[in-house]
Scaffold this motif. Structure first.
Motif, short mmCIF file in Angstrom:
data_model
loop_
_atom_site.label_atom_id
_atom_site.label_comp_id
_atom_site.label_asym_id
_atom_site.label_seq_id
_atom_site.Cartn_x
_atom_site.Cartn_y
_atom_site.Cartn_z
N HIS A 3 -7.37 7.56 11.27
CA HIS A 3 -6.74 8.83 10.89
C HIS A 3 -7.22 9.91 11.84
CE1 HIS A 3 -10.44 8.68 8.30
NE2 HIS A 3 -10.65 9.75 9.01
N PRO A 4 -6.39 10.97 12.00
CA PRO A 4 -6.79 12.05 12.90
C PRO A 4 -7.99 12.81 12.35
CG PRO A 4 -4.46 12.22 12.26
CD PRO A 4 -5.07 11.18 11.40
N VAL A 5 -8.87 13.19 13.26
CA VAL A 5 -10.07 13.94 12.90
C VAL A 5 -10.11 15.20 13.77
CG1 VAL A 5 -12.61 13.91 12.89
CG2 VAL A 5 -11.33 11.82 12.33
N SER A 6 -10.58 16.30 13.19
CA SER A 6 -10.74 17.52 13.98
C SER A 6 -12.04 18.20 13.59
CB SER A 6 -9.56 18.48 13.69
OG SER A 6 -9.87 19.77 14.19
N GLU A 28 0.25 18.72 15.19
CA GLU A 28 0.62 17.61 16.08
C GLU A 28 -0.31 16.41 15.91
OE1 GLU A 28 3.57 17.71 17.29
OE2 GLU A 28 3.57 19.74 16.45
N ALA A 29 -1.50 16.65 15.38
CA ALA A 29 -2.48 15.55 15.26
C ALA A 29 -2.03 14.50 14.25
CB ALA A 29 -3.84 16.11 14.87
N GLY A 30 -1.27 14.91 13.25
CA GLY A 30 -0.80 13.94 12.26
C GLY A 30 -0.40 14.59 10.97
N ASP A 31 0.01 13.72 10.02
CA ASP A 31 0.47 14.22 8.72
C ASP A 31 -0.67 14.93 7.99
OD1 ASP A 31 3.18 13.13 8.72
OD2 ASP A 31 2.19 11.18 8.71
N ALA A 32 -1.85 14.32 8.07
CA ALA A 32 -3.05 14.94 7.51
C ALA A 32 -4.20 14.67 8.47
CB ALA A 32 -3.37 14.38 6.12
N ALA A 291 -3.85 8.98 -2.97
CA ALA A 291 -2.62 9.68 -2.62
C ALA A 291 -2.26 9.38 -1.16
CB ALA A 291 -2.80 11.18 -2.82
N ARG A 292 -1.06 9.76 -0.80
CA ARG A 292 -0.63 9.66 0.60
C ARG A 292 -0.10 11.01 1.04
NH1 ARG A 292 0.63 4.40 2.43
NH2 ARG A 292 1.62 5.38 4.23
N ILE A 293 -0.43 11.38 2.27
CA ILE A 293 0.27 12.49 2.92
C ILE A 293 0.89 11.87 4.15
CG2 ILE A 293 0.03 14.72 4.07
CD1 ILE A 293 -2.22 15.42 2.18
N GLY A 294 2.21 11.67 4.09
CA GLY A 294 2.87 10.95 5.17
C GLY A 294 2.26 9.58 5.31
N GLU A 295 1.71 9.30 6.48
CA GLU A 295 1.13 7.98 6.75
C GLU A 295 -0.34 7.91 6.40
OE1 GLU A 295 2.56 6.60 10.70
OE2 GLU A 295 4.16 6.14 9.25
N VAL A 296 -0.92 9.02 6.03
CA VAL A 296 -2.37 9.07 5.84
C VAL A 296 -2.72 8.83 4.37
CG1 VAL A 296 -4.45 10.49 6.10
CG2 VAL A 296 -2.60 10.66 7.79
N GLU A 297 -3.63 7.89 4.14
CA GLU A 297 -4.06 7.58 2.77
C GLU A 297 -5.30 8.39 2.43
OE1 GLU A 297 -4.44 3.37 2.30
OE2 GLU A 297 -2.30 3.05 2.75
N ILE A 298 -5.29 8.97 1.25
CA ILE A 298 -6.38 9.84 0.81
C ILE A 298 -6.86 9.35 -0.54
CG2 ILE A 298 -6.90 12.22 0.09
CD1 ILE A 298 -4.99 13.16 2.26
#
Ligand code: OVM
Length: 394
Positions: A3-6, A28-32, A291-298
């Motif tokens: 998953h994207p990290v910032s 731009e990094a991703g859905d979440a 949960a999901r935000i777009g492709e990212v699982e949380i």
């Protein structure tokens, strides 16, 4: 884990000074994106912010809408029974506020609010030079809102430091928070007294909230807390909304001229400023389940930061989002949120915005920035502390 990290700090001076490049990167990094500094998730895309706002069962408010998780830490103040609760608890206080701030209630205030705006703009035209934040964006709400609420006269200017405190407290315990709560004691003491039934005028939002105790809609313990919500959310938000509109109209003369040519665009000019600057920049939710935000699982129990301001400038949703355009179709922007918690005072905010901008449009020929605008740093609110201007009469 893919998953994207910032490592962005969205509660830092550098970010507040110019948030847009960082917002672009987050979108731009991703859905979440995982914000490693705070150990929270975030989304800056319109589609996902909007979906989260509607999905209160997955993304709850009852664990707080700031960084602090009420399941792990006690709230710094007794929790709001509107903002920091979920259904079914939420519906009771919300129902009362829906009525107190209904379109019919706004209609009754309209003439008085418009007259106050006319008077203030006339006074400012006499002065020509003034600070568009202190003397207009702050002065106007403080001249109408406390009276509409039925507040006692004493220390009404405490509303601004109090709001500054609460909106900083949604973020981390950083230097902005520390500064805001430096002199909290007298302000919080004053606040406690403003909420009580016997402190409030017999007519006004405050009295109407307390009257809900007589009908059994609220308990005697709850009513002061609902009044507190108006004291908290009713001034700083509008100040920054008005400030945003004034800053936009002063910076973009073609839009100012369009407004002058057709003062009926005042409402639209205010709304577009709320989209463009997004005075309330961010709120958190907490996941109640995986949960999901777009492709990212949380996972369950995670804080998720919603970038309302970035969503309102998402190029997937808005054409030329970085342009302030008072003729734009702003419908659907999330500057007032969306879903069950969507700003209950939005019609009051719009009324204030519309009458102030309409008075300017009718009476003023030009607004020039004559000094360096100063930013006000706050963990949730975006706006200026100073905007020196010169205006000329039409
Ligand atoms: C409240 C409250 C406080 C801050 C903001 C807000 C934007 C509500 O105390 O209920 O809504």
């Amino acid at each position: 884990m893919q998953h994207p990290v910032s490592d962005l700090d969205p509660f830092s001076k550098a970010y507040f000074d110019d948030p847009y490049p960082a917002q672009d990167r987050l979108r731009e990094a991703g859905d979440a994106v995982w914000l490693s500094r705070y150990g929270v998730w975030a989304t800056a895309r319109f589609q996902h912010v909007r979906a989260m706002l509607f999905d209160w069962k997955t993304f709850c408010s009852s664990r707080g809408v700031g960084l602090s998780d009420f399941a792990k830490e006690a709230p710094w103040r007794p929790r709001s029974i509107v903002l920091e609760v979920d259904p079914p608890v939420h519906g009771r206080a919300r129902g009362v506020l829906n009525r107190v701030l209904s379109p019919a209630a706004m209609k009754r205030l309209e003439a008085r609010f418009a007259a106050a705006a006319d008077t203030l703009v006339d006074e400012l035209l006499e002065r020509q030079h003034f600070d568009a934040i202190a003397d207009l964006a702050e002065a106007y709400p403080l001249s109408v809102f406390p009276d509409a609420l039925g507040m006692p006269r004493e220390n009404r200017d405490y509303l601004l430091p109090y709001g500054n405190m609460v909106f900083n407290a949604f973020g981390p315990r950083n230097a902005f928070f520390d500064k805001a709560v430096e002199n909290a004691a007298p302000v919080l003491d004053w606040l406690g007294k403003q909420m009580r039934r016997d402190a409030l005028a017999p007519e006004g939002f405050g009295a109407e909230i307390h009257a809900a105790v007589d009908t059994g809609e609220l308990t005697a313990e709850e009513a002061p807390l609902v009044v507190r919500s108006l004291l908290t959310a009713g001034v700083d938000t509008t100040v920054n909304g008005l400030g945003a509109a004034l800053y936009c109209l002063a910076r973009y003369p073609d839009q100012w001229q369009a407004l002058r040519a057709d003062p009926s665009l005042a409402k639209a000019a205010f709304e577009e400023a709320v989209r463009f600057e997004s005075p309330v920049q961010t709120f958190f939710r907490t996941t109640t389940r995986d949960a999901r935000i777009g492709e990212v699982e949380i996972q369950e129990g995670q804080k998720v930061l919603m970038f309302l301001g970035a969503a309102n400038r998402d190029p997937r949703q808005w054409e030329n989002p970085e342009i302030y355009d008072i003729r734009r179709k702003t419908i659907g922007h999330v500057g007032f949120g969306a879903g069950i918690h969507m700003c209950v005072g939005q019609m009051l905010a719009r009324l204030e915005g519309e009458v102030v901008l309409a008075a300017l449009a009718r009476k003023v020929a030009s607004i020039d920035i004559v000094g360096t605008p100063q930013r006000r740093y706050n963990n949730t609110l975006r706006g200026l502390s100073s905007l020196p201007v010169e205006i000329r009469a039409a």
